[in-house]
Design a protein around this motif. Structure first.
Motif, short mmCIF file in Angstrom:
data_model
loop_
_atom_site.label_atom_id
_atom_site.label_comp_id
_atom_site.label_asym_id
_atom_site.label_seq_id
_atom_site.Cartn_x
_atom_site.Cartn_y
_atom_site.Cartn_z
N ILE A 151 0.87 -1.08 -0.15
CA ILE A 151 0.05 -0.11 -0.20
C ILE A 151 0.86 1.09 -0.17
O ILE A 151 1.88 1.41 0.58
N GLY A 152 0.52 2.06 -0.99
CA GLY A 152 1.40 3.32 -1.07
C GLY A 152 2.36 3.39 -2.18
O GLY A 152 3.06 4.24 -2.66
N SER A 153 2.52 2.08 -2.81
CA SER A 153 3.45 1.99 -4.05
C SER A 153 2.66 2.57 -5.25
O SER A 153 1.48 2.51 -5.31
N ASN A 154 3.62 3.33 -6.11
CA ASN A 154 3.02 3.57 -7.38
C ASN A 154 3.14 2.59 -8.30
O ASN A 154 4.45 2.11 -8.52
N VAL A 155 2.12 2.45 -9.08
CA VAL A 155 2.20 1.40 -10.12
C VAL A 155 1.59 1.80 -11.33
O VAL A 155 0.82 3.13 -11.44
N ARG A 156 1.96 1.12 -12.38
CA ARG A 156 1.18 1.40 -13.86
C ARG A 156 0.59 0.21 -14.23
O ARG A 156 1.18 -1.06 -14.12
N TYR A 157 -0.55 0.19 -14.69
CA TYR A 157 -1.45 -0.85 -15.06
C TYR A 157 -0.84 -1.30 -16.59
O TYR A 157 -0.97 -0.08 -17.63
#
Length: 108
Positions: free
Chosen positions: A21-27
């Motif tokens: 939780i808090g991670s920046n991700v790209r779909y």
């Protein structure tokens, strides 16, 4: 060997990088970017909730990224810019002829 089994139980992205939780991700299918606000597991897999779309994505379709979502700022334009765009579209429409429309659609 115990360390390997604990790593296997961790929530990881498509590249095996841990996600929290808090991670920046790209779909990876649409390039949507957001921050993970929730993670849950069910019979179908592990899912992460993105703050920008408010949708859950399977974690194996996400990739950790350094990029952050812009919170819609990239699409904000001024009233003057909008008026100019509308004026330009109106001019483009007026300069089109009926013949050009039929040619573009393949009619003859």
């Amino acid at each position: 060997m115990d360390e390997e089994s604990s790593v296997d139980d961790a929530v990881v992205d498509v590249n095996g990088t841990p996600i929290t939780i808090g991670s920046n991700v790209r779909y990876i299918n649409t390039n949507s970017i957001g921050e993970i606000t929730d993670i849950k597991t069910d019979d179908e897999g592990t899912w992460a909730l993105l703050d920008t779309t408010e949708l859950y994505y399977r974690v194996d379709t996400l990739q950790i990224t350094d990029k952050k979502a812009s919170a819609g700022k990239e699409y904000t334009i001024s009233e003057e810019e909008m008026k100019e765009r509308i004026k330009k579209q109106a001019e483009d429409i007026q300069s089109s002829t009926l013949e050009e429309v039929f040619q573009a659609t393949g009619g003859g």
